[in-house]
Design an enzyme around this catalytic site. Structure first.
Site, PDB file in Angstrom:
ATOM      1  N   ASP A  11      11.225  -5.338   7.242  1.00 25.38           N
ATOM      2  CA  ASP A  11      12.100  -4.886   6.383  1.00 25.38           C
ATOM      3  C   ASP A  11      12.129  -3.371   6.270  1.00 25.38           C
ATOM      4  O   ASP A  11      11.623  -2.634   5.736  1.00 25.38           O
ATOM      5  CB  ASP A  11      10.971  -4.865   4.761  1.00 25.38           C
ATOM      6  CG  ASP A  11       9.599  -4.606   4.944  1.00 25.38           C
ATOM      7  OD1 ASP A  11       9.137  -4.095   6.048  1.00 25.38           O
ATOM      8  OD2 ASP A  11       9.060  -3.968   3.950  1.00 25.38           O
ATOM      9  N   ASP A  16       9.587  -0.502  11.106  1.00 22.78           N
ATOM     10  CA  ASP A  16      10.253  -1.667  11.629  1.00 22.78           C
ATOM     11  C   ASP A  16      11.213  -1.188  12.284  1.00 22.78           C
ATOM     12  O   ASP A  16      11.251  -2.110  13.510  1.00 22.78           O
ATOM     13  CB  ASP A  16      10.709  -2.280  10.237  1.00 22.78           C
ATOM     14  CG  ASP A  16      10.022  -2.727   9.152  1.00 22.78           C
ATOM     15  OD1 ASP A  16       9.407  -3.930   9.137  1.00 22.78           O
ATOM     16  OD2 ASP A  16       9.645  -1.820   8.324  1.00 22.78           O
ATOM     17  N   ASN A  40      10.313  -2.781   1.854  1.00 21.19           N
ATOM     18  CA  ASN A  40      10.242  -1.211   1.653  1.00 21.19           C
ATOM     19  C   ASN A  40      11.170  -0.752   0.876  1.00 21.19           C
ATOM     20  O   ASN A  40      11.119   0.161   0.235  1.00 21.19           O
ATOM     21  CB  ASN A  40      10.351  -0.565   2.996  1.00 21.19           C
ATOM     22  CG  ASN A  40       9.193  -0.635   4.081  1.00 21.19           C
ATOM     23  OD1 ASN A  40       7.975  -0.318   3.544  1.00 21.19           O
ATOM     24  ND2 ASN A  40       9.272  -0.782   5.284  1.00 21.19           N
ATOM     25  N   THR A 125       6.612  -8.153   9.782  1.00 22.46           N
ATOM     26  CA  THR A 125       6.212  -6.715   9.792  1.00 22.46           C
ATOM     27  C   THR A 125       6.706  -6.143   8.090  1.00 22.46           C
ATOM     28  O   THR A 125       6.766  -4.836   7.816  1.00 22.46           O
ATOM     29  CB  THR A 125       6.870  -5.766  10.559  1.00 22.46           C
ATOM     30  OG1 THR A 125       8.134  -5.678  10.519  1.00 22.46           O
ATOM     31  CG2 THR A 125       6.203  -6.112  11.846  1.00 22.46           C
ATOM     32  N   PHE A 166       0.291  -3.106   0.990  1.00 24.49           N
ATOM     33  CA  PHE A 166       1.521  -3.471   0.538  1.00 24.49           C
ATOM     34  C   PHE A 166       2.057  -4.894   0.956  1.00 24.49           C
ATOM     35  O   PHE A 166       2.559  -5.507  -0.112  1.00 24.49           O
ATOM     36  CB  PHE A 166       2.388  -2.375   0.913  1.00 24.49           C
ATOM     37  CG  PHE A 166       3.918  -2.378   0.391  1.00 24.49           C
ATOM     38  CD1 PHE A 166       4.240  -2.335  -0.998  1.00 24.49           C
ATOM     39  CD2 PHE A 166       5.110  -3.143   1.000  1.00 24.49           C
ATOM     40  CE1 PHE A 166       5.443  -2.679  -1.473  1.00 24.49           C
ATOM     41  CE2 PHE A 166       6.152  -3.616   0.871  1.00 24.49           C
ATOM     42  CZ  PHE A 166       6.387  -3.408  -0.634  1.00 24.49           C
ATOM     43  N   ASN A 167       2.172  -5.043   2.099  1.00 27.27           N
ATOM     44  CA  ASN A 167       2.831  -6.224   2.591  1.00 27.27           C
ATOM     45  C   ASN A 167       2.309  -7.582   2.192  1.00 27.27           C
ATOM     46  O   ASN A 167       2.618  -8.336   2.025  1.00 27.27           O
ATOM     47  CB  ASN A 167       2.991  -6.120   4.028  1.00 27.27           C
ATOM     48  CG  ASN A 167       3.818  -5.350   4.930  1.00 27.27           C
ATOM     49  OD1 ASN A 167       4.894  -4.851   4.420  1.00 27.27           O
ATOM     50  ND2 ASN A 167       3.902  -5.270   6.348  1.00 27.27           N
ATOM     51  N   HIS A 240       2.865   2.125  11.569  1.00 33.58           N
ATOM     52  CA  HIS A 240       2.226   0.358  11.354  1.00 33.58           C
ATOM     53  C   HIS A 240       2.828  -0.408  12.131  1.00 33.58           C
ATOM     54  O   HIS A 240       2.080  -1.088  13.094  1.00 33.58           O
ATOM     55  CB  HIS A 240       2.246   0.139   9.978  1.00 33.58           C
ATOM     56  CG  HIS A 240       1.876   1.194   8.929  1.00 33.58           C
ATOM     57  ND1 HIS A 240       0.707   1.373   8.425  1.00 33.58           N
ATOM     58  CD2 HIS A 240       2.561   2.027   8.148  1.00 33.58           C
ATOM     59  CE1 HIS A 240       0.315   2.168   7.783  1.00 33.58           C
ATOM     60  NE2 HIS A 240       1.671   2.736   7.295  1.00 33.58           N
ATOM     61  N   ASP A 241       3.945  -0.834  12.004  1.00 37.39           N
ATOM     62  CA  ASP A 241       4.721  -1.917  12.561  1.00 37.39           C
ATOM     63  C   ASP A 241       4.615  -2.127  13.982  1.00 37.39           C
ATOM     64  O   ASP A 241       4.490  -3.315  14.692  1.00 37.39           O
ATOM     65  CB  ASP A 241       6.050  -2.479  11.762  1.00 37.39           C
ATOM     66  CG  ASP A 241       6.169  -2.470  10.539  1.00 37.39           C
ATOM     67  OD1 ASP A 241       4.928  -2.773   9.968  1.00 37.39           O
ATOM     68  OD2 ASP A 241       6.904  -2.217   9.799  1.00 37.39           O
TER      69      ASP A 241
END
Ligand SMILES: [Ca+2]
Length: 312
Positions: A11, A16, A40, A125, A166-167, A240-241
């Protein structure tokens, strides 16, 4: 050595976008396609962002649009504070000419996994709506999925609620499907990704790579670092991703711990929590996840830079 076949489900999203850059050219990986999901930002925006990143970097793989909302509940609001109005503010892209693949992401995942001569690793992700739907629509894909290496969750604290990340909370039911599907899940939770802090010194280092990937990384991360500071007061934003892709390239950069993880879908205050049995208290439960606990920060940034250099 055989390349590891992967599908990146994302996303974009600044982190990402970096994950796409890393996954597309590394000789250990074969990126079969990119699927997009609401997260996102809205699905329209995350899809446009994925296409823009591919066009900019000359990545020639199918990009398929997926679920525009979670499987059961309404979507959470989009996160403009961190990713900006477009979902990928910072870089300026040329007019978009790369075409979307006409297949729905869920069908693309099913067709691609079933048609592959070797097993495929799924790398989500974003929220897990596409993966959850694909597993429910065609359970036969499970026997051909090596692993699901995802960014999401936390064994400690969340970022949307005290309990949830969140994810996972955005589509907790889809996450429940993924964690109960019987295939191994590798979980890059916030505990791990908050160790991947992109300080201005990292941006400075990567900006010395004079190629499209170095430029994209720099434009993305300058914006991302600025919003992290404004929103949370942090000097460096967690990337993060890309930890998922770094793990696929070199698993020794991340320490994992096998444990049972259950997704809370009860709708209570801990809805969307990844309940990770860190101390192995529930011995009758299967250890369905490798939860990532420690990042070798130096190795991680070396892998990121190695990927950037592949665009020379
Ligand atoms: Ca993401």
């Amino acid at each position: 050595m055989d390349k590891r076949k992967i599908i990146l489900d994302c996303d974009p999203g600044h982190d990402d976008a970096v994950a796409i850059m890393m996954a597309a050219r590394h000789p250990k990986l074969e990126l079969l396609g990119i699927t997009t999901v609401n997260g996102n930002q809205t699905l329209e925006k995350t899809t446009r962002n994925a296409l823009n990143v591919c066009q900019y970097l000359g990545i020639d793989v199918p990009v398929c649009k997926g679920m525009d909302r979670p499987m059961v509940r309404p979507a959470l609001p989009v996160e403009e504070r961190v990713h900006g109005e477009s979902g990928l503010d910072g870089p300026v892209f040329p007019p978009l000419t790369k075409q979307l693949d006409p297949r729905h992401a869920v069908d693309f995942i099913i067709e691609t996994v079933l048609a592959s001569d070797t097993n495929v690793t799924l790398v989500p992700t974003g929220p897990l709506s596409n993966i959850g739907m694909a597993i429910r629509k065609e359970p036969k894909i499970l026997e051909k999925i090596d692993e699901i290496v995802l960014m999401g969750g936390a064994y400690q604290h969340g970022n949307v609620t005290p309990a949830a990340e969140f994810n996972i909370i955005d589509d907790a039911e889809a996450a429940y499907v993924v964690f109960t599907c019987g295939r191994p899940v590798v979980m890059m939770g916030l505990d791990l990704t908050r160790q991947a802090l992109c300080y201005p010194s990292v941006v400075e280092r990567m900006s010395k790579n004079d190629n499209p990937a170095g430029k994209l990384f720099t434009d993305l991360m300058k914006f991302f670092c600025m919003t992290q500071k404004k929103t949370f007061g942090w000097e460096g934003g967690p990337l993060h991703d890309p930890t998922c892709v770094a793990y696929l390239i070199d698993p020794t950069c991340i320490e994992t711990k096998e444990m049972y993880t259950e997704i809370d879908i009860t709708g209570g205050p801990s809805h969307g929590r990844t309940n990770c049995d860190f101390f192995n208290l529930m011995t009758d439960k299967p250890r369905n996840s490798k939860v990532c606990v420690k990042l070798d920060v130096e190795k991680f940034w070396n892998i990121v830079e190695e990927c950037i250099k592949l665009y020379n």
